[in-house]
Design an enzyme around this catalytic site. Structure first.
Site, short mmCIF file in Angstrom:
data_model
loop_
_atom_site.label_atom_id
_atom_site.label_comp_id
_atom_site.label_asym_id
_atom_site.label_seq_id
_atom_site.Cartn_x
_atom_site.Cartn_y
_atom_site.Cartn_z
CB SER A 177 -0.95 -0.05 1.20
OG SER A 177 -1.98 0.91 1.06
NE ARG A 247 -8.55 2.00 10.96
CZ ARG A 247 -7.41 1.54 10.45
NH1 ARG A 247 -6.79 2.22 9.50
NH2 ARG A 247 -6.88 0.42 10.85
CG ASP A 343 -6.09 -4.11 -3.34
OD1 ASP A 343 -6.90 -3.18 -3.15
OD2 ASP A 343 -4.87 -4.00 -3.13
CG HIS A 376 -5.52 -2.37 0.20
ND1 HIS A 376 -4.62 -2.34 -0.84
CD2 HIS A 376 -5.04 -1.55 1.15
CE1 HIS A 376 -3.62 -1.52 -0.52
NE2 HIS A 376 -3.86 -1.03 0.68
CG ASP A 377 -6.41 -4.39 5.50
OD1 ASP A 377 -5.63 -3.54 5.04
OD2 ASP A 377 -7.10 -4.20 6.51
#
Lengths: 403, 403
Positions: A177, A247, A343, A376-377
């Site tokens: 990232s 967040r 992602d 993505h994580d």
């Protein structure tokens, strides 16, 4: 091997010994625990915003041992809200290191073989100088007086840290990232200092959609009266609600629809029916609220503004007349570019753009698209295919370097 | 054709004539302009939350003329932040009707042939009863005392409106997004009243990811101190910042990465370089901020909470023991289900789930996936392939009905 060449695992206990190492002006930060390199007025950080930042400090952690010819150093670049605690218990959250899945004894980034460094990026809030640091000119926190930070500034500061540690070049530079952006910037800014590079789940520039999501998060923070125009530290307030909302929104983009469906679906909290209220009826709501609440415990709101902005500004081709391949012209670095099928923040097309540019620059490059529903994580999670590919690439690079 | 059978275009000028129509207790709302059907204490709306809402009112607009046998009525169901102004200049924004692309003289939904009705959903803020309406029990705005609204409640209220207008059954029920949910609910709740149904860019239930995005928006509103626990109307405040942030975040989900890239890319506002500030450097930032600001001028924050919640609660299969096909058992309605390739809020897989259920229920169904890069909002935009498919389906249905 003497202390000045054998840098060891950077626990606080090592600091007194480390401080004696020649050229290593390191000391223990009060918070967070770990190692800190301080740069005085005569060693400013030249920033893209045109500012010479001085003094400043970089907090970092290490693992493993630097070999005699200093050829086994690995730099780990952390993501937006990550930090230097990649393989150590986090001093604030008490959680294990964020990349212990990939880094450690016997792991693909093997701390029995490599000397691993990870520093908190400049502009962040875990010990490196950032908007929550005291501005020596005023005696109060910088707040929005802190100069805007770029990915290139982060990399410049890391290069200064490596100089301080006596590490001329990196065996491997790796990150996901925003960390992947730093890896690409390293390869572009200091090609002769990077033997192997592994940018993961990243892109050569931040997309319009990603800028849009970041802008929503920033507006959520700035909409919070407790943000106090960035002066909340003096005001004694905390923009926890705004940062929490930011967040929550960002967290959705780190996952994927299939993963959310698998983990939460439409399941209700403690029951099988809606409460006909605005309570966190659904498990996904409760989960997101928890993500927001726990994040504000560990992160500074202004730092979040600065680091999201740094990602938005990242556009490697823009520095090269719009031709991405020029960023890698003549490079000898070997690359492994990795993406994840689910992602959607940095989809595979972004990685392909990097690979195409590296191809055009005749750089050696491997490309791995990992099948995963984790979004993505995924780069932070248990992904055996990622580990296998990383191990293969890193082992081959180590053989090529004679490690 | 006498006035009591020939309902005409519902401009304010028609209201006095319309109010005389037998059984049509309609009058002009002060705001917004248009037609309003009022339901008194003896005609409550039975809501899923277990509440009998009374009195209540439904604001609506019409276009075209109801034929003698009342067989040419079309109900348009609007989306989350839409309203009844589908083909008329909007009284607040001054903009043209939101579905003039699809509805009008000679358009696929041809107002020269059909009598078109569109009502503001219950729980909204454009003239129908919602959280900003006065609670007769207290004399102040309902706020969060308003009962939670479901898609089924919206449809029940629409059915009461049609009863009031003397329309037994619909030739066509059509809508996109939350409007598509209402179309599906119409087909499930009143199958004998719907000849043809066209749910567009929608799904049979709200996904975990969509619930998540909605929850972020709600939290942004509730985080705004000006929201005042929902009592901002009495407090004299406006949660404009929170609602603006909610809208900005939601707006991203209505578009698509390719569309954002095409429209904005990484272009800077009035220059070619970053300003190294938190100004709206990028065009996409300026665009989003504008979206947030203009939205708060026309929409009520509590209504946004209620309507997002209604979408979250929507799960057609849950009312049928988890078997979606049972929602359509024995239906004679003919369906055209439509999705857009770049819609990631209601991806084609959601439409396919509807189609599969209709197949399992042996319902006549056509399925159209329109190639478009415009994302979820494509159903509101100029999409010739959508118009062509809609025209084909509606014309065929009209022939089958002898219109």
């Amino acid at each position: 091997m003497s202390l000045d060449t054998a840098l060891k695992v950077g626990t606080p206990e090592d600091v007194s010994a480390r401080a004696d190492a020649p050229g290593a002006e390191v000391s223990q930060a009060h918070e967070p625990k770990g190692l800190v390199a301080r740069f005085g007025p005569d060693e400013p950080l030249a920033m893209d915003a045109g500012v010479q930042l001085a003094p400043f400090q970089i907090a970092y952690q290490t693992a493993g041992t630097l070999n005699a010819d200093r050829s086994n150093a690995v730099l780990i670049c952390h993501a937006l809200t990550g930090d230097q605690h990649f393989a150590h218990t986090h001093p604030v959250t008490g959680k294990r290191g964020w990349w212990e899945t990939l880094v450690g004894p016997g792991k693909p980034v093997d701390t029995d073989r490599y000397f691993v460094v990870c520093s908190n990026v400049v502009g962040s809030c875990m010990g490196s100088t950032g908007p929550a640091s005291i501005d020596p000119a005023t005696g109060r926190a910088y707040g929005l007086d802190f100069p805007l930070v770029t990915i290139r500034d982060m990399v410049r500061a890391q290069a200064m840290l490596l100089d301080r540690l006596g590490i001329r070049d990196l065996f491997l530079c790796i990150g996901g990232s925003m960390g992947g952006m730093q890896v690409l910037q390293w390869a572009a800014s200091y090609p002769e200092r990077v033997f192997a590079a592994m940018p993961i789940a990243t892109g050569p520039r931040h997309s319009a959609q990603n800028i849009a999501f970041h802008e929503v998060g920033r507006q959520a923070i700035m909409a919070d009266p407790a943000w106090a125009e960035g002066r909340y530290l003096e005001a004694g307030t905390r923009p926890a609600k705004g940062l929490g909302v930011a967040r929550m929104g960002a967290h959705i983009t780190y996952l994927s629809e299939p993963a959310l469906h698998r983990k939460f679906g439409r399941r209700f909290q403690g029951g099988s029916a809606p409460t006909f209220s605005f309570n966190a009826d659904f498990q996904i709501e409760s989960y997101l609220r928890h993500q927001g609440l726990s994040f504000v415990e560990r992160f500074d709101a202004n730092a979040y503004l600065y680091l999201t902005r740094a990602m938005d500004y990242f556009d490697l081709a823009a520095d090269q007349g719009g031709v991405l391949a020029n960023a890698f012209k003549g490079t000898k670095t070997r690359f492994c570019v990795m993406s994840f099928t689910s992602d959607w923040l940095f989809p595979t097309s972004e990685s392909r753009a990097i690979v195409h540019a590296l191809n055009a620059a005749s750089a050696p490059v491997a490309f791995v698209e990992v099948e995963s529903d984790k979004g993505h994580d995924a780069f932070l999670l248990d992904e055996p295919a990622m580990f296998a590919a990383a191990r293969g690439f890193i082992d081959a690079a180590a053989r090529a370097r004679g490690l």
